[in-house]
Design a protein around this motif. Structure first.
Motif, PDB file in Angstrom:
ATOM      1  N   LEU A   1       0.395   5.692  -1.759  1.00 25.51           N
ATOM      2  CA  LEU A   1       0.438   5.850  -1.339  1.00 25.51           C
ATOM      3  C   LEU A   1       1.379   7.789  -1.984  1.00 25.51           C
ATOM      4  O   LEU A   1       1.553   9.009  -1.167  1.00 25.51           O
TER       5      LEU A   1
ATOM      6  N   LEU B   1      -7.350   2.386  -0.258  1.00 27.66           N
ATOM      7  CA  LEU B   1      -6.079   3.912   0.460  1.00 27.66           C
ATOM      8  C   LEU B   1      -6.633   4.154   1.316  1.00 27.66           C
ATOM      9  O   LEU B   1      -5.661   5.195   1.788  1.00 27.66           O
TER      10      LEU B   1
ATOM     11  N   ASP C   1       0.606  -1.646  -0.126  1.00 30.05           N
ATOM     12  CA  ASP C   1       0.085   0.183   0.010  1.00 30.05           C
ATOM     13  C   ASP C   1       0.499   0.962   0.090  1.00 30.05           C
ATOM     14  O   ASP C   1       0.216   2.428   0.145  1.00 30.05           O
TER      15      ASP C   1
ATOM     16  N   LEU D   1      -2.770  11.554   3.093  1.00 28.95           N
ATOM     17  CA  LEU D   1      -2.496  11.737   4.266  1.00 28.95           C
ATOM     18  C   LEU D   1      -2.221  12.955   5.272  1.00 28.95           C
ATOM     19  O   LEU D   1      -2.622  13.250   6.173  1.00 28.95           O
TER      20      LEU D   1
ATOM     21  N   GLY E   1      -2.665  10.452  -2.937  1.00 29.11           N
ATOM     22  CA  GLY E   1      -2.095   9.393  -1.972  1.00 29.11           C
ATOM     23  C   GLY E   1      -1.693  10.583  -0.773  1.00 29.11           C
ATOM     24  O   GLY E   1      -1.808  10.068   0.451  1.00 29.11           O
ATOM     25  N   ARG E   2      -1.314  10.961  -1.450  1.00 30.06           N
ATOM     26  CA  ARG E   2      -0.213  12.248  -0.506  1.00 30.06           C
ATOM     27  C   ARG E   2      -1.299  13.320  -0.040  1.00 30.06           C
ATOM     28  O   ARG E   2      -1.640  14.048   0.776  1.00 30.06           O
TER      29      ARG E   2
ATOM     30  N   GLN F   1      -1.167   5.191   7.911  1.00 30.04           N
ATOM     31  CA  GLN F   1       0.329   5.187   8.151  1.00 30.04           C
ATOM     32  C   GLN F   1      -0.067   6.342   8.970  1.00 30.04           C
ATOM     33  O   GLN F   1       1.169   7.201   9.171  1.00 30.04           O
TER      34      GLN F   1
ATOM     35  N   ALA G   1      -4.093   5.024   4.387  1.00 31.26           N
ATOM     36  CA  ALA G   1      -3.682   6.218   5.221  1.00 31.26           C
ATOM     37  C   ALA G   1      -3.620   6.490   6.224  1.00 31.26           C
ATOM     38  O   ALA G   1      -2.992   6.859   6.998  1.00 31.26           O
TER      39      ALA G   1
END
Length: 388
Positions: free
Chosen positions: A7, A42, A3, A16, A12-13, A49, A46
């Protein structure tokens, strides 16, 4: 890390950023809202993370942890940034300009080395870990100094590098590994690799037996904020040397080869050596500097008649000495109007929380005290005092 790649995309960013700082109690509501516009996998990645970044703040600080990428094992096993920075500075002071970082994990040590201006080859055999280490080098703007390679470290040619750093895995399926030969790779392999390099450092568990330290290595125990974090075997710095290093600082105590301290009667002050000092077997050096002795030949508490400042031990003024007796302690605490009791022990089987519950009067007073549960000349003893 399956995964990780999603990100690193713009979507993805952005996710986050959107989930940064999400509290555990709010995760379900946040996930439900975000899944209306983004793939469920996703969103889950996130949020996962984000949790890892929050855990990593204690080691890496909020700024770096908020940008870096982590795996669960990576957060648990990575070197604290303050320790990695100290080690990187030691390498730099030795004239090292390039390091082969073997078993690099998520790249914590490689990052510190690169920030010290050292070129790094960071190697790990786990694809997911390598991907994270590479992403971290990139996001922190250090990709020009850090080459991340997926490989078996035992097959990597380290010739041409000024130094080697090895951080073998010390955890298995059943938890921590205490036998250095059960490390992955084994300590014997790491030592053989170290001896081929001009300089080397091998990270080992703080509990490594002193007899397992090679004669041609320097052994260093490191604490940060009073907590022992690791031991390091250095090669090319001074065979047989022993040191305890305390962070922040750094403050370093070098072994002087002293015999065991004498045992003496309890004086006005009690000193509790830092854990790194104890692990390095340098209590005698501190005792000599304090003109003190031990309360018992098997206990690492130093006692002295004078108060002398030292970074290597915490000082307490002792007001009372009694044989171990909970009722007498309770009566004394009531008399002194003690409401906050800190319990420290060395050489005692009594649990601090149990003693605190039994000894503290129900009517809590306004004063505080520290009680040491220990042995004095072989006898179970309670020493009452306060920080000097």
């Amino acid at each position: 890390m399956n995964d990780l790649a999603p990100l690193l995309t713009p979507e993805g960013r952005a996710l986050l950023d959107a989930v940064r700082g999400t509290a555990p109690a709010d995760e379900l509501a946040v996930a439900t809202r975000l899944r209306r516009e983004h793939p469920a996998d996703l969103v889950s990645a996130a949020l996962g993370q984000a949790r890892l970044r929050q855990r990593a703040e204690a080691k890496f600080g909020a700024e770096d942890a908020g940008r870096m990428f982590f795996t669960p094992n990576g957060v648990e096993q990575s070197t604290r940034a303050s320790v990695a920075s100290y080690r990187a500075e030691r390498f730099r002071a030795l004239g090292v300009r390039s390091v082969a970082d073997l078993c690099c994990g998520i790249g914590g040590d490689a990052i510190a080395l690169a920030r010290a201006g050292v070129r790094v080859l960071a190697v790990d055999r786990d694809p997911a870990t390598v991907a994270v280490a590479r992403a971290n080098a990139d996001v922190l703007g250090l990709a020009d100094l850090i080459e991340v390679r997926e490989a078996d470290v035992t097959e990597v040619d380290t010739a041409g590098y000024d130094a080697v750093f090895v951080d073998p895995a010390r955890r298995g399926g059943r938890g921590r590994i205490f036998d250095p030969e059960a490390y992955s790779p084994p300590l014997s392999w790491a030592i053989g690799t170290a001896l081929k390099a001009p300089h080397a450092a091998l990270k080992v568990a703080p509990g490594i037996p002193h007899e397992a330290v090679p004669a041609d290595a320097e052994a260093e125990w490191i604490s940060d904020g009073g907590d022992v974090k690791e031991a390091v075997l250095w090669f090319g710095t001074g065979a047989g040397a022993v040191r305890a290093t305390l962070l922040p600082g750094p403050r370093t105590l070098l072994g002087r080869g002293l015999p065991n301290p004498r045992v003496r009667s309890v004086g006005r002050y009690l000193y509790e050596p830092d854990g790194a000092v104890i692990r390095a077997h340098l209590v005698a050096e501190v005792a000599e500097d304090l003109d003190g002795g031990l309360v018992d030949e098997t206990i690492a508490y130093i006692t002295a008649d004078e108060l002398r400042p030292t970074p290597y031990a915490s000082a307490y003024e002792i007001t009372d000495r009694l044989p171990f007796n909970v009722k007498k302690l309770k009566a004394l605490l009531r008399e002194r109007e003690v409401g906050i009791l800190t319990v420290k022990k060395r050489g005692s089987a009594v649990e601090p929380e149990e003693l605190r519950r039994k000894a503290l009067p129900k009517q809590h007073g306004r004063n505080s005290a520290t009680v040491f549960l220990t042995r004095v000349a072989g006898a179970p003893t309670m020493l009452l005092g306060h920080p000097a």
